[in-house]
Design a protein around this motif. Structure first.
Motif: not given
Length: 700
Positions: A260-262, A252-255, A608-612, A636-643
């Protein structure tokens, strides 16, 4: 001396020896009767024959005579050339009576253990004098009640007024069988005592009393109690449970870290884990990835590997990290190959070429490029071409969008061409194929549990794809193996459990496992507590009575039919053994899941948005509209984020970065003055040193 005188003298000497032998045997019988409370048989067994062999060796008899304080000689008591003396020689009437009952037990029951099972009707474990006499008379013993009462005193050597199974076993005629039966009965009694001690210690330990209470377990006794076999089994079950929990937590932590990163697990696989494009990794690659991203401090690597390598083949593939994403990618790849031979050829289809030739716009991003394609245009073109993919299609598009910038290129499709997915990822689910396979399995093995255990050979309640294929080969199943697997493995997890195979039987088994583990520590320990006779078998009546006594709310009849032998025609003779139920100790505990429907919607709302991304990945693709999901404002806001971008980056700056990355011609880039932050690290250091010296010269 004349010949007649010699003969007469020899006869007189022989008569004197016989009289002396009779007197000494009479004295020995009197001594034994005195030691036996007035009964010769009880004294014989107490003093001379405790193991019930009904004879005493010549060498041991001398020692017994001295121990009893008798001034007698074994040479006189034992006949010439004889190595032992038997009960029948010492007391013919008593020996004859004992031989009669021994022969009757052998002919009527086969062994004293079988006889005890018959005469102990109430299964109380012991019989008094009246019960012993009545049971033997009703079973066909040809004798009087006085003889049976006398034999009762012979068996009851401790004068407790009751006899048990262990005391009756010495009536076995075969010495080897007698010794074996007595030893096994002693071990059973010892095991019952150990289980009693363990049960008392277990119950006192879980009362959560204060250590200062006089009823609390004492620390100096913990080592002795915890070394008991029943508690050792309990500790082993706890260790297995902790290992499974650790594996689940590590996965769970790994996924979560990957999402979160990618942005998605599928993109993390392509961009961070499998950088060589081999679509499978070993343990060393996974460990290096976790160390690079500093995950080894929070994630237990060995537990993570064990949870990902579910089929134990020594490698982890894309479907182990992103199951539904792998299904979508495999489905899209199969459609591309069916449409035009390869995924790369799809890039040159007329609809996609026309879509790239026009100006592409998505929000603030606008470009003219025939080498890149916005995700929105790519998905619209696929919809026009009639592409319908299964699985999590958002995971598929995120895997193709390598830079997490909202673009797809030809290289992304070439990457997908290099993948050879397993058969079950591309197969179409078929209920008919699964029904055909299951009916053939049940027809061959009877009950659902027996059929399942033929697939789950290691007893872990998990059957991987490779184990399923091997089971189909053993059965010579000629249907579509992949279609049958995809129907039952609807979440593409790569393995199935008994819950998916037969939900009703799984609920009964897990309910019994949880009840038995909580009350007795393990299922095996519960079975041994039920088996009062210690013969390793249980009938339906004993199981029902034990479950009712322990307040189990399940149905013992269903449990008995589930685990018992299905080929027994006579229900009254149907038995279950410890091997029929002990495998449940190895099964993982049942996980509580929220109900479907409204409960899932509430869960999605509360996340939350992180867990969605993690929550959406676990849902079936049939309940999600990928295109509406991809292009909601939040996504779309999430797509715009780069890692690599800062979480506080502004959309305008992000749009400018996308233009520079893909050489787009849209909004004019906003020029910013060059500062140390926009330079290389070495230039930033040089700038700081120059500023320091300039400030120093100005002050001087």
């Amino acid at each position: 001396m004349p010949e007649g005188g010699r003969r007469k003298s020899a006869l007189l000497e022989e008569q004197n020896q016989q009289l002396k032998k009779a007197k000494e045997r009479h004295a020995l019988n009197a001594a034994l009767a005195e030691r036996g409370g007035g009964l010769l048989l009880r004294g014989w067994r107490r003093e001379l024959d405790p193991d019930g062999s009904m004879d005493v060796p010549y060498k041991e008899l001398d020692w017994h005579l001295r121990r009893l304080g008798l001034e007698l000689s074994a040479k006189t008591i034992v006949d010439k050339d004889a190595e032992e003396i038997s009960l029948e020689e010492l007391s013919p009437a008593d020996g004859h009576l004992v031989n009669r009952i021994r022969n009757w037990i052998k002919d009527a029951f086969g062994s004293p253990a079988n006889m005890w099972t018959v005469i102990d009707v109430n299964q109380a474990g012991n019989l008094d004098r009246e019960g012993w006499v009545a049971a033997c008379m009703s079973s066909g013993f040809e004798g009087t009640a006085e003889e049976l009462s006398y034999l009762f005193d012979f068996i009851d050597i401790d004068e407790s007024g009751q006899v048990n199974k262990e005391e009756v076993l010495f009536l076995e005629r075969d010495s080897q069988e007698r010794d074996k039966a007595i030893f096994e009965e002693k071990m059973k009694s010892r095991g019952q005592m150990q289980r009693l001690w363990a049960s008392v210690y277990w119950s006192e330990l879980h009362k959560k009393q204060s250590p200062l209470s006089r009823l609390a377990p004492r620390p100096w006794l913990a080592t002795s109690f915890e070394s008991l076999p029943p508690l050792v089994i309990v500790k082993r079950q706890h260790r297995l449970r902790e290992v499974r929990n650790r594996q689940q937590e590590a996965k769970t932590l790994f996924l979560q870290s990957l999402s979160q990163k990618y942005g998605s697990c599928a993109r993390a696989w392509r961009r961070g884990i499998d950088t060589d494009g081999k679509f499978c990794i070993d343990k060393l690659i996974l460990r290096n990835f976790c160390r690079r991203h500093e995950l080894d401090t929070d994630v237990h690597i060995q537990s993570l590997w064990s949870s990902l390598d579910s089929d134990k083949d020594g490698k982890v593939c894309l479907q182990d990290v992103s199951p539904l994403g792998a299904v979508a990618l495999a489905s899209f790849r199969a459609w591309c190959r069916q449409k035009c031979g390869s995924c790369r050829a799809v890039w040159y289809l007329e609809d996609l070429v026309n879509a790239r030739s026009r100006p592409q716009k998505d929000g603030m991003v606008q470009m003219h490029s025939d080498k890149k394609m916005l995700i929105c245009n790519f998905t619209e073109s696929l919809k026009v071409l009639g592409c319908k993919c299964k699985g999590d299609q958002a995971e598929m598009l995120s895997a193709l969008d390598f830079f997490n910038a909202g673009f797809i290129s030809e290289a992304d499709l070439c990457w997908l061409d290099a993948w050879e997915p397993p058969l079950f990822l591309t197969a179409q689910p078929s209920e008919e194929e699964w029904a055909s396979f299951k009916s053939a399995l049940l027809e061959r093995y009877g009950s659902p549990l027996n059929a399942w255990r033929q697939l789950d050979l290691d007893g872990q309640n998990e059957v991987s794809w490779m184990e399923f294929v091997a089971g189909c080969r053993r059965m010579r199943f000629k249907g579509d193996t992949g279609a049958a697997w995809r129907y039952i493995d609807n979440d593409a997890s790569g393995y199935i459990s008994m819950e998916e195979f037969s939900r009703d039987h799984y609920k009964v088994l897990m309910s019994f496992k949880q009840w038995a583990s909580g009350l007795y520590g393990s299922v095996a320990s519960a079975f041994k507590n039920f088996d009062k006779e210690g013969d390793g078998t249980l009938t339906l009546s004993i199981l029902r009575r034990s479950c009712q006594k322990g307040k189990w709310d399940g149905d013992p009849q269903t449990l008995f039919d589930c685990v018992g032998a299905s080929n027994c025609k006579d229900p009254s003779k149907k038995l279950i053994t410890i091997d029929d139920v002990s495998f449940l100790d190895v099964w993982p505990d049942r996980e509580e899941r929220p109900d479907e429907g409204k409960e899932q919607e509430d869960t999605l709302t509360r996340t939350t948005e992180k867990e969605e991304r993690i929550v959406l990945q676990s849902k079936s693709a049939a309940t999600l509209d990928v295109f509406s999901r991809l292009y909601t404002p939040r996504y779309r806001k999430k797509i715009a984020k780069n890692i690599d971008a800062s979480p506080t980056a502004y959309p305008v700056e992000k749009a400018a970065q996308i233009q520079r990355t893909y050489h787009c011609c849209s909004l004019p880039p906003q020029r910013r003055p060059k500062t140390a932050q926009s330079m290389l690290p070495i230039m930033e250091r040089i700038h700081q040193i120059s500023a320091f010296y300039r400030e120093r010269e100005a002050n001087s």
